[in-house]
Design a protein around this motif. Structure first.
Motif, mmCIF file in Angstrom:
data_model
loop_
_atom_site.group_PDB
_atom_site.id
_atom_site.type_symbol
_atom_site.label_atom_id
_atom_site.label_comp_id
_atom_site.label_asym_id
_atom_site.label_seq_id
_atom_site.Cartn_x
_atom_site.Cartn_y
_atom_site.Cartn_z
ATOM 1 N N LEU A 18 0.829 -1.202 0.000
ATOM 2 C CA LEU A 18 0.000 0.000 0.000
ATOM 3 C C LEU A 18 0.867 1.258 0.000
ATOM 4 O O LEU A 18 0.497 2.280 -0.572
ATOM 5 N N ALA A 19 2.034 1.169 0.655
ATOM 6 C CA ALA A 19 2.935 2.325 0.669
ATOM 7 C C ALA A 19 3.417 2.637 -0.752
ATOM 8 O O ALA A 19 3.444 3.795 -1.175
ATOM 9 N N ILE A 20 3.778 1.560 -1.496
ATOM 10 C CA ILE A 20 4.213 1.760 -2.893
ATOM 11 C C ILE A 20 3.071 2.350 -3.721
ATOM 12 O O ILE A 20 3.237 3.298 -4.475
ATOM 13 N N ALA A 73 0.130 9.350 -5.079
ATOM 14 C CA ALA A 73 0.367 10.721 -4.602
ATOM 15 C C ALA A 73 1.203 11.509 -5.608
ATOM 16 O O ALA A 73 0.939 12.678 -5.864
ATOM 17 N N ARG A 74 2.203 10.840 -6.185
ATOM 18 C CA ARG A 74 3.054 11.553 -7.130
ATOM 19 C C ARG A 74 2.291 11.847 -8.414
ATOM 20 O O ARG A 74 2.486 12.870 -9.040
ATOM 21 N N GLY A 75 1.455 10.905 -8.784
ATOM 22 C CA GLY A 75 0.712 11.083 -10.032
ATOM 23 C C GLY A 75 1.635 10.915 -11.224
ATOM 24 O O GLY A 75 2.807 11.259 -11.181
ATOM 25 N N GLY A 76 1.145 10.343 -12.263
ATOM 26 C CA GLY A 76 1.953 10.177 -13.463
ATOM 27 C C GLY A 76 1.630 11.274 -14.463
ATOM 28 O O GLY A 76 0.758 12.112 -14.243
ATOM 29 N N VAL A 77 2.363 11.258 -15.559
ATOM 30 C CA VAL A 77 2.085 12.214 -16.636
ATOM 31 C C VAL A 77 1.218 11.491 -17.652
ATOM 32 O O VAL A 77 1.505 10.348 -18.016
#
Length: 774
Positions: A195-197, A203-207
């Protein structure tokens, strides 16, 4: 008269049941003559319903004859059968492991309450006056357990260690509970890390990477072959992942030569056209060279700069490539694990493509795992290693399987044999006679020259050269290019060719001491041949059977039994069972899973992830206590004269017991009728009992028992039933219902002479008690 046209005999019977439940009687007709007889025989004052099997997509009316035909598609709003066939064609990763078809007598299996025992087969027993089939399990000290087929949802295949090393438990002992408890603790930690991964990725979100549709269509049209359905599905899935706002983490599993590279090319094109850099990570320098050539050829007409970073380059050339990557001038770079070193910098990395993940070490994978939270990751593999398979199966990584071979491709004929000079000479002569080339794999550099001399004596017409990893790089490259250009016909080599260049004319491979290789590696090596429309041969040379280890023998047997094209995924599940399913996130390939088996571990992990996501404490109680028991004192089984194959019966029992919804049970019933014919009464009752069990589970009922003159309902400690409903039933019908203690409802209802009456009564009773409390 209304004629309803069903897609298959199974769908027809399902329609009949639905109509009967609504109070309509329908008659089966086989042809127009039978329909007209029905039409004229009945009076004009009532509608007549008829059923038939016909592949119609739309109905029609015959006003003068007074007949209307409706298709199932019009009734259901979709083409049910077509959808079902498509689903069946794909290889469901879960089904491969949960399937019981490969169970042999003595194989280890797991019962949720009693632990690991050995399967003894299906046995027929007469219990309480009604016949039934039971699955027999033998535990330590010779104790036996007989599990009713209706409870096969509690049984799973054991995979986690080699079958002969499976830890057998004792009936009534506490070792199994301790193993489950310990596994639950491990699961909690694994779930938290997963879940941390996931949280970090989210949270970072992709492009969101998208290419112009017109430009992409132009690039796709340049592909010289027609995409197979699986390949197209994988491409669509990858493009959807790239366009999504979170980073992609997808594994594309497809056999050698099934078109994985094209999936990677499309993904790289989209990322490059969206202004991102792409790193393609491959295990060998030779493969990097081939990919570099393929990418350059495929993208020659596009403004995309492609470079390679390999050990063949001088230090100065490599420094120039690194500078252009850091400056953003290079769009796609293809290289070995050199790409993971600390001096490699990207200006705008957006996509990492990893080819043949199983060839990279744990340390490299940890570096990739860090990347995974930030960029899109696409992994290509012919045989996913067990840990990868675990993660894909539990939805931690997305999985696409390309199981459809290209047209005209033939399976590689695999022969397992001790050293036999006559057979080896014959194999060489057959290939050389058709102008082909041969790989002879001998994985010992010290004795490879001696082996070359022996082959020259055995087959004088073979022109041989040697290739291995300790040769100077330029010399090795020269040998491989000469082989590619057919300047000699036999390459005596080490595993340097495992992920080598594509040579369509090489269609025979001999692997010396094949028992020393892993399953994934052997599958890869076999994939070096058979890359054209010619029949290819793989000879696995092994010592005498008596000298083989148990694991080596199982690996070779698995490989020989999986000759058909597209077997890579199934082989990986065998590999999982032979090597151990392994710690999900740790370095070892064997661990806690050995104690309780992969399926149970996966279920615990699934529960833990779901609970932690919802902010709840995970519930690790996996027990038969959570399964309602339905006892109708009537045979509930698939008769062996209806389906004689024990494995097929076992699999169907398991699927019926594990079906999650009534709709899934109805689909299963349709499938059985289509495959084996109309269901006999005991099989119909078995499916009906499974549907009653689903309803009883939802209401918190532990056991529902009905016989000729009534029965009992046993409730759990906290049932999901409104107590007022039970009180009202007792007040209105005191002769039928009365409480027997705090948790039992006694039923007096005569007559209930047969299964049909008992099932109808049980359905009505559960409807009256439900729906469950929220």
């Amino acid at each position: 008269t209304v004629l309803l046209a069903a897609d298959s005999p199974g769908r027809r019977e399902m329609l009949r049941e639905l109509l009967a439940a609504a109070g309509h009687e329908a008659v089966n007709v086989a042809d127009w003559a039978a329909l007209l007889r029905l039409h004229t025989a009945r009076g004009p004052d009532r509608m007549r319903l008829a059923l038939t099997v016909a592949p119609l997509s739309a109905g029609f009316a015959l006003p003068q004859a007074g007949i209307t035909v409706l298709s199932e598609q019009e009734l259901a709003g979709e083409r049910v059968r077509q959808e079902r066939r498509r689903r069946g064609a794909a290889r469901d990763p879960e089904a491969v492991l949960r399937d019981l078809t490969e169970l042999s007598i003595g194989a280890p299996i797991v019962h949720v309450d009693h632990g690991v025992g050995r399967y003894l087969g299906l046995v027929a027993l007469d219990v309480g006056g009604s016949a039934g089939e039971f699955l027999a399990i033998e535990y330590a000290k010779g104790d036996k357990l007989y599990v009713p087929v209706a409870q096969l949802g509690l049984i799973s295949r054991y995979s986690g260690a080699a079958p002969e090393l499976a830890p057998l438990h004792s009936l009534g002992g506490d070792a199994w509970e301790r193993a489950k408890r310990k596994a639950a603790e491990k699961v909690r930690d694994a779930a938290a890390e997963l879940l941390a991964i996931h949280a970090e990725r989210a949270a970072r979100g992709g492009v969101e990477l998208r290419a112009d549709p017109a430009l992409y269509a132009q690039f796709a049209a340049a592909f010289r072959f027609e995409e197979t359905p699986d390949q197209q599905a994988a491409i669509d899935a990858v493009l959807a992942d790239l366009a999504a706002p979170k980073p992609m983490d997808r594994v594309v599993c497809g056999d050698v030569g099934f078109g994985k590279t094209e999936v990677a090319l499309r993904a790289a094109f989209v990322a490059a056209m969206a202004g991102r850099q792409i790193a393609v990570l491959v295990p060998t320098t030779l493969l990097a060279q081939q990919h570099w050539q393929n990418f350059r050829d495929r993208m020659a007409d596009w403004p995309i700069r492609i470079e390679a970073l390999t050990r063949f380059q001088s230090r100065g050339d490599a420094a120039d490539v690194l500078a252009r990557m850091a400056g953003g001038e290079t769009d796609i770079v293809i290289g070995t694990h050199r790409l993971l070193q600390s001096d490699v910098k990207f200006a705008r990395l957006g996509l990492v493509i990893v080819d043949e993940e199983h060839r990279f070490g744990v340390r490299h994978k940890e570096q990739l795992k860090r990347l995974r939270a930030e960029v899109d990751l696409l992994t290509l593999t012919a045989t996913p290693i067990p840990r990868t398979l675990n993660m894909a199966m539990m939805g931690m990584r997305d999985l696409s399987i390309i199981a459809t071979p290209p047209s005209q491709r033939l399976a590689v004929k695999t022969v397992i044999t001790p050293w036999d000079a006559a057979l080896i000479r014959e194999a060489f002569q057959r290939e050389l006679a058709r102008g082909g080339q041969i790989y002879f794999l001998h994985n010992e550099v010290d004795s490879i020259e001696r082996m070359q001399r022996e082959l020259a004596e055995l087959v004088p017409e073979a022109r041989t050269r040697i290739a291995h990893g300790q040769m100077p790089e330029r010399e090795l490259e020269s040998v491989m290019l000469d082989f590619h250009r057919q300047r000699f016909n036999t390459l005596v080599c080490t595993t340097i060719i495992e992920s080598g260049i594509d040579i369509p004319t090489a269609n025979t491979i001999l692997v010396n001491r094949a028992d020393r290789f892993g399953l994934a590696q052997l599958h890869q090596l076999r994939g070096r041949v058979g890359r054209s429309h010619h029949r290819a041969y793989a000879y696995l040379i092994v010592p005498e059977r008596a000298a083989l280890t148990g694991d080596a023998e199982k690996r070779l047997d698995a490989l020989a039994s999986m000759e058909e094209l597209g077997a890579g995924f199934t082989l990986a599940t065998h590999d999982m069972e032979i090597r151990g399913a392994g710690e999900l996130l740790g370095e070892e390939q064997s661990g806690q899973i050995e104690a309780i088996g992969f399926t149970l571990y996966a279920e615990l992990l699934e529960r833990a992830v779901r609970a932690l996501r919802q902010g709840k404490v995970p519930d690790y109680t996996l027990s038969a206590e959570h399964e309602a028991e339905i006892e109708l004192h009537t045979p509930l089984l698939i008769p062996d004269d209806y389906l004689p194959d024990v494995h097929a019966r076992l699999t169907l029992y398991k699927r019926i017991a594990s079906a999650p919804t009534p709709a899934a049970l109805r689909e299963l019933q349709v499938e059985m009728i289509d495959r084996f014919g109309l269901l006999p009464q005991p099989a119909r009752d078995l499916i009906a009992a499974a549907e009653l069990k689903l309803a009883a589970n939802a209401l918190g009922i532990r056991k529902l028992e009905l016989g000729e003159s009534g029965g009992r309902v046993h409730f759990r400690a906290q049932p999901a039933v409104d107590p007022l409903k039970i009180i009202r039933m007792i007040q209105r019908e005191p002769r039928t219902y009365r409480l027997d203690g705090q948790d039992k409802l006694r039923i007096t209802q005569a007559p209930l002479p047969d299964s049909t009456a008992r099932i109808a009564f049980a359905q009505l009773l559960l409807e009256r008690l439900g729906p469950p409390l929220s």
